[in-house]
Write an enzyme that holds these catalytic residues in place. Structure first.
Site, PDB file in Angstrom:
ATOM      1  N   PHE A 386       0.258  -1.372   0.062  1.00  0.00           N
ATOM      2  CA  PHE A 386       0.173  -0.297  -0.281  1.00  0.00           C
ATOM      3  C   PHE A 386       0.885   1.171  -0.094  1.00  0.00           C
ATOM      4  O   PHE A 386       2.045   1.531   0.719  1.00  0.00           O
ATOM      5  CB  PHE A 386      -0.738  -0.607   1.809  1.00  0.00           C
ATOM      6  CG  PHE A 386      -2.321  -1.090   1.015  1.00  0.00           C
ATOM      7  CD1 PHE A 386      -2.112  -1.911   0.300  1.00  0.00           C
ATOM      8  CD2 PHE A 386      -2.819  -0.418   2.135  1.00  0.00           C
ATOM      9  CE1 PHE A 386      -2.831  -2.810   0.401  1.00  0.00           C
ATOM     10  CE2 PHE A 386      -3.708  -1.531   2.329  1.00  0.00           C
ATOM     11  CZ  PHE A 386      -3.625  -2.503   1.119  1.00  0.00           C
ATOM     12  N   GLU A 387       0.737   2.290  -1.360  1.00  0.00           N
ATOM     13  CA  GLU A 387       1.758   3.069  -1.343  1.00  0.00           C
ATOM     14  C   GLU A 387       0.438   4.354  -1.398  1.00  0.00           C
ATOM     15  O   GLU A 387      -0.587   4.771  -1.050  1.00  0.00           O
ATOM     16  CB  GLU A 387       2.245   2.820  -2.385  1.00  0.00           C
ATOM     17  CG  GLU A 387       3.163   2.195  -2.255  1.00  0.00           C
ATOM     18  CD  GLU A 387       4.027   1.687  -3.664  1.00  0.00           C
ATOM     19  OE1 GLU A 387       4.296   3.050  -4.239  1.00  0.00           O
ATOM     20  OE2 GLU A 387       4.906   0.801  -3.620  1.00  0.00           O
TER      21      GLU A 387
END
Length: 600
Positions: A386-387
């Protein structure tokens, strides 16, 4: 002969006038003798002992006197304040002074009871003395003295800080505790107890020389420890007068516990395979990935919308990847890898795949859709990448051990559900950016006063909640800005130093947002791999093979560490991760060859 007789009444009259003028006081020699320097370690000769600093360290140059001074560097919304609380007497006058260097440096006192005071300099290219005074209020017994810089102005220095005035009759620090003993021991914790000390108002527990927690009673449990590891513990007693000497040490060794790494080799090579897209590196068929790669993360599963939780894995189309294999061949390659002892995971997210589980419905959709991908392709587990804005903290979410923010709480719940569904063989890995993990040493969420980026440290509650389920954490040590290490110095990409400092933080643990009483505990070394780009084309922060080797030598053998002081030696460090298999193939497998050459 009359002159001497006339002098006495004149002197007496002058004395009476002076005593009658408001604000003028005749101090007796006894009163002056009571004045003392109440600042603890004002010359920073004992490092930061006695001071609480958000971004400070003791340096040997420049100094005003002695051998040490304070260096502190403001960054973002942090003005790099260093402060200490001092016991004082009510209705008493005090003089605060210190020497500073730098731009916009402040020296002040708060909590005086009569109004906070401060003084500052706009520019001090050399040491400049700052002085201010205050009188305490009728019920004031403690004040906080501080120094700080200003936002974005660079490092400042302070030395020889003093607070002169009457000392309070706070008594003596308590005696050192006795009877320290270890109780229940697990693979990640040690229970301690000790004898009570007369006059103590609390206790501090030290692990291998570093303070790790405080306690109000005579027992505490130190958590976040590595299995099969010996630790030394000491305890001190505290009261308003100060802290006692440390107790005699007791040593305890944690139990072996679970490895948490299903069927992985002692040292593993992890790589992302571009499975749903093509770029300048070209498409690589899964069957063509060499056997050196122990974990292959299929990049990427992405949501139908940012908040749907519905994850889809769409393989690269023939129009974009002319040499893409068929679904049947792809599934056969997965089974062949698994038969050879390799793990194949679906990686969720990536730079373009924002995932925000804002509702329980999105959480449930995430569990259902990810399960469908795993079952369809017969995968070994899941990688969370997750960015961007996938994870952030609400303003009232300040404790990483007890998160409140829905996107955090729902992600933790979803991952625990998946782990429970697939059992102990399920492989769970994560690949956060440094901003979401190590940046938490300085900043967490929006901060006490607001204004910080709410994404700072946002992975910490997820890692903490899933630490017993986590197979591997490989933080992306690339595409990163400078990050402060445990030496309170900023470290930048491009060399072994950055990887050493970032990995040391994970294996040592660190106080979150500088709070010594709120420590993110260390991960086991077998849970940690170092994330690096495979080549200059793969991302910012590439390092040459010699720097990769230097990093591994330092962390696993404590040799060639350079200037960064690591806090241990970890021969069980799991290995390396890279973005990506495709880019490494494009670069003639340089990263793979470096790993094979080091670990064999």
């Amino acid at each position: 002969m009359d002159r001497p007789r006339r002098t006495r009444p004149v002197l007496a009259a002058l004395t009476a006038i002076l005593l009658a003028v408001p604000g003028i006081t005749a101090l007796s020699s006894a009163a002056r003798a009571a004045d003392a320097d109440l600042a603890r370690n004002g010359g920073f000769e004992s490092g930061l002992d006695g001071w609480s600093c958000t971004a400070g360290t003791a340096v040997g140059s420049p100094v005003h006197s002695g051998s040490s001074a304070l260096q502190a560097t403001p960054a973002g919304s942090d003005n790099a304040q260093c402060a200490q609380t001092v016991t004082v007497q009510p209705n008493s006058q005090y003089t605060l002074s210190g020497y500073v260097r730098g731009s916009y440096v402040y020296l002040g006192a708060s909590g005086t009871g009569t109004g906070d005071v401060s003084t500052w300099t706009q520019s001090a290219p050399d040491w400049q003395k700052l002085t201010t005074t205050f009188t305490t209020g009728a019920s004031t017994t403690k004040v906080t003295i501080y120094t700080h810089g200003w936002y974005g102005t660079g490092a400042y220095y302070a030395d020889d800080v003093s607070l002169i005035g009457p000392g309070a009759s706070a008594g003596q620090p308590p005696a050192a505790p006795g009877g320290l003993r270890a109780g229940a021991v697990t693979s990640s914790s040690v229970a301690l107890s000790w004898s009570a000390v007369t006059g103590a108002t609390g206790y501090a527990v030290y692990r291998d020389g570093a303070k790790v927690l405080t306690a109000s009673g005579t027992s505490a449990t130190v958590t976040g420890l590595a299995p099969s590891t010996a630790y030394s513990f000491q305890v001190t007693a505290v009261n308003d007068a100060g802290e006692s000497a440390r107790s005699a040490a007791v040593t305890a060794t944690t139990t072996a516990g679970s490895t948490g790494s299903p069927d992985l080799p002692t040292h593993a090579l992890v790589g992302y395979l571009h499975a749903s897209f093509a770029n300048g590196s070209g498409y690589t068929r899964l069957a063509d990935v060499p056997d050196s790669w122990d974990v292959v993360d299929l990049a990427f599963g992405e949501p139908t919308s940012a908040t749907s939780g519905d994850i889809r894995f769409n393989r690269c189309p023939v129009s974009e990847c002319p040499n893409v294999e068929s679904d049947a061949d792809f599934k056969a390659a997965i089974k062949a890898k698994q038969a050879a002892g390799k793990k194949v995971l679906i990686s969720i997210g990536g730079a373009n795949g924002q995932v925000q589980l804002t509702t329980t419905a999105a959480r449930d959709a995430f569990v259902s859709s990810v399960s469908n991908i795993i079952d369809t392709y017969g995968l070994d587990g899941l990688d969370i990448d997750f960015e961007g804005h996938s994870l952030s903290l609400n303003a009232d979410d300040t404790d990483f051990k007890n998160p409140k923010t829905p996107v955090i709480v729902n992600l933790i719940s979803a991952l625990k559900t998946l782990k429970a569904r697939y059992g102990s063989k399920f492989v769970l890995t994560m690949a956060p950016e440094t901003f979401f993990v190590q940046m938490g040493y300085q900043f967490y969420g929006t901060g006490k006063f607001g204004g910080q980026d709410p994404r700072c440290g946002a992975y910490l509650p997820v890692l903490y909640a899933l630490r017993d389920d986590l197979t591997l954490l490989h933080v992306q040590d690339y595409n990163s800005g400078p990050i402060m290490g445990l030496d309170n110095q900023y470290h930048s990409m491009g060399g072994a130093d950055f990887h050493i400092a970032m990995t040391d933080m994970l294996l040592t643990g660190f106080p979150v947002a500088g709070d010594a009483n709120n420590v993110f505990p260390p991960l086991r070394p077998d849970q940690v791999a170092i994330g690096m780009p495979a080549s200059t084309n793969a991302g910012n922060g590439y390092v040459a093979p010699a720097e990769v080797t230097k990093t591994l030598d330092c962390l696993t053998k404590k040799t060639g560490c350079g200037s960064y002081p690591t806090h241990g030696t970890w021969p069980a460090l799991r290995g390396l991760m890279t973005w990506s298999v495709n880019w490494d193939r494009y670069s003639n497998w340089e990263f793979q060859r470096t790993f094979d050459g080091y670990f064999g």
